[in-house]
Scaffold this motif. Sequence first.
Motif, mmCIF file in Angstrom:
data_model
loop_
_atom_site.group_PDB
_atom_site.id
_atom_site.type_symbol
_atom_site.label_atom_id
_atom_site.label_comp_id
_atom_site.label_asym_id
_atom_site.label_seq_id
_atom_site.Cartn_x
_atom_site.Cartn_y
_atom_site.Cartn_z
ATOM 1 N N HIS A 196 15.804 1.603 39.000
ATOM 2 C CA HIS A 196 14.648 1.301 38.139
ATOM 3 C C HIS A 196 14.965 0.113 37.240
ATOM 4 N N HIS A 239 8.122 6.908 42.601
ATOM 5 C CA HIS A 239 7.321 8.132 42.765
ATOM 6 C C HIS A 239 6.768 8.268 44.188
ATOM 7 N N ARG A 256 9.497 9.480 46.506
ATOM 8 C CA ARG A 256 9.718 10.918 46.343
ATOM 9 C C ARG A 256 8.634 11.726 47.053
ATOM 10 N N CYS A 295 17.723 6.145 41.777
ATOM 11 C CA CYS A 295 17.346 5.130 40.792
ATOM 12 C C CYS A 295 18.641 4.590 40.185
ATOM 13 N N PHE A 321 14.858 9.114 31.226
ATOM 14 C CA PHE A 321 14.153 8.971 32.506
ATOM 15 C C PHE A 321 14.885 9.758 33.599
ATOM 16 N N THR A 354 14.207 13.443 33.328
ATOM 17 C CA THR A 354 12.901 13.923 33.797
ATOM 18 C C THR A 354 12.708 13.673 35.297
ATOM 19 N N PHE A 355 13.176 12.548 35.792
ATOM 20 C CA PHE A 355 12.932 12.216 37.211
ATOM 21 C C PHE A 355 13.851 13.006 38.153
#
Length: 349
Positions: free
Chosen positions: A161, A187, A190, A198, A218, A221-222
């Motif tokens: 990212h 996203h 995924r 990432c 990030f 959460t990801f």
Amino acid sequence: MHELIQRLYENHSLELEEYENLIINRNEEAAKILRDLAVETRKKIYGFKVFVRGLIEISNICKNDCLYCGIRRSNKNCERYRLTPEQIIKCSDEGYELGFRTFVLQGGEDNFFSDEILGGIVKEIKSRHSDCAVTLSMGERSYDSYKFLRTCGADRYLLRHETADKDHYEKIHPSEMSFENRMKCLHKLRELGYQVGCGFMVNSPYQTEKNLAQDLKFIETFKPDMCGIGPFIPHKDTPFKNFNAGTVELTCYLLSIIRLIYPPVLLPATTALGTINPIGRELGILSGANVVMPNLSPVNVRKKYELYDNKICTGEESAQCRECLNNRMKKIGYEIVTDRGDIKHSMKI
Ligand code: SAM
Ligand code: FES
């Protein structure tokens, strides 16, 4: 600090400001506690096994102009190359013989690699080596392209990212690139069932401790399957040539934190880490990483895939590289295994 670290270990989560504090107030004692907990956590899931991925750098032709990158389109001193599909398949055959069960095809955003051509290569590798995983790292593409490549057999996709902060993203990329699109791509990947990676560079120009805390949030959460972090290293022919490289100390500190945030994550000790310190990759493993990515590219192109100055492993044959890393891991009590090295989700920590 002790309380923060203990809470991170138990809950795999901290507030944004707490991550920032953990970075700003870091000291040797905190680093050691984090490292010990990260190693213990990794050991419960993966033991002393280190997974290898054979990296095939398929093209240094890129339509993008990321300000930090040595193969950006504006770098007129970069001698461009592109491997043929036959050369790429040959690299994977050689890698298979050497015990690799994952191949990572990485390159600049080179339009030559249309869906048809790239998909054909993926299909061919998977049909010759059905027990292998194929990882792509070819940048931003459309949903339909990612979908097609997945149907051709691609298992994983690495797309760092770069930074989780939009303003920071815009300082290190040209205006035609977009933070939103980068995130959207992750996203989409995924959603299509890829194992997704990432990641970011440590000490990229204009990066603040808050930005790093945002990267950690990030990741929390990801929950990426893979996370590639390595020091930023300047390249002499880029606008960022005078910025400082990231340090082993901070990179290893962050590796330990990421292991605690998401225990099963596949975390490479990167070539960039080995470039800034002769035992950087070993220190990465000893801080919680569990993957190494030796180079399988033909030796005559390796120097040309120069993302940053003084990249290591550009003169060695694939077999030498594999042997070298085997020995390095053995020396620190770890063992490289012949395995696809998929993420182990099921493990409860
Ligand atoms: N084109 C693909 C993409 O954009 O994801 C893959 C190739 S790109 C060169 C791979 C990664 O190299 C980038 O995600 C970036 O984080 C890293 N990289 C580029 N320049 C670097 C530098 N100067 N120092 C350290 N890492 C760098
Ligand atoms: Fe390539 Fe050591 S890993 S020479």
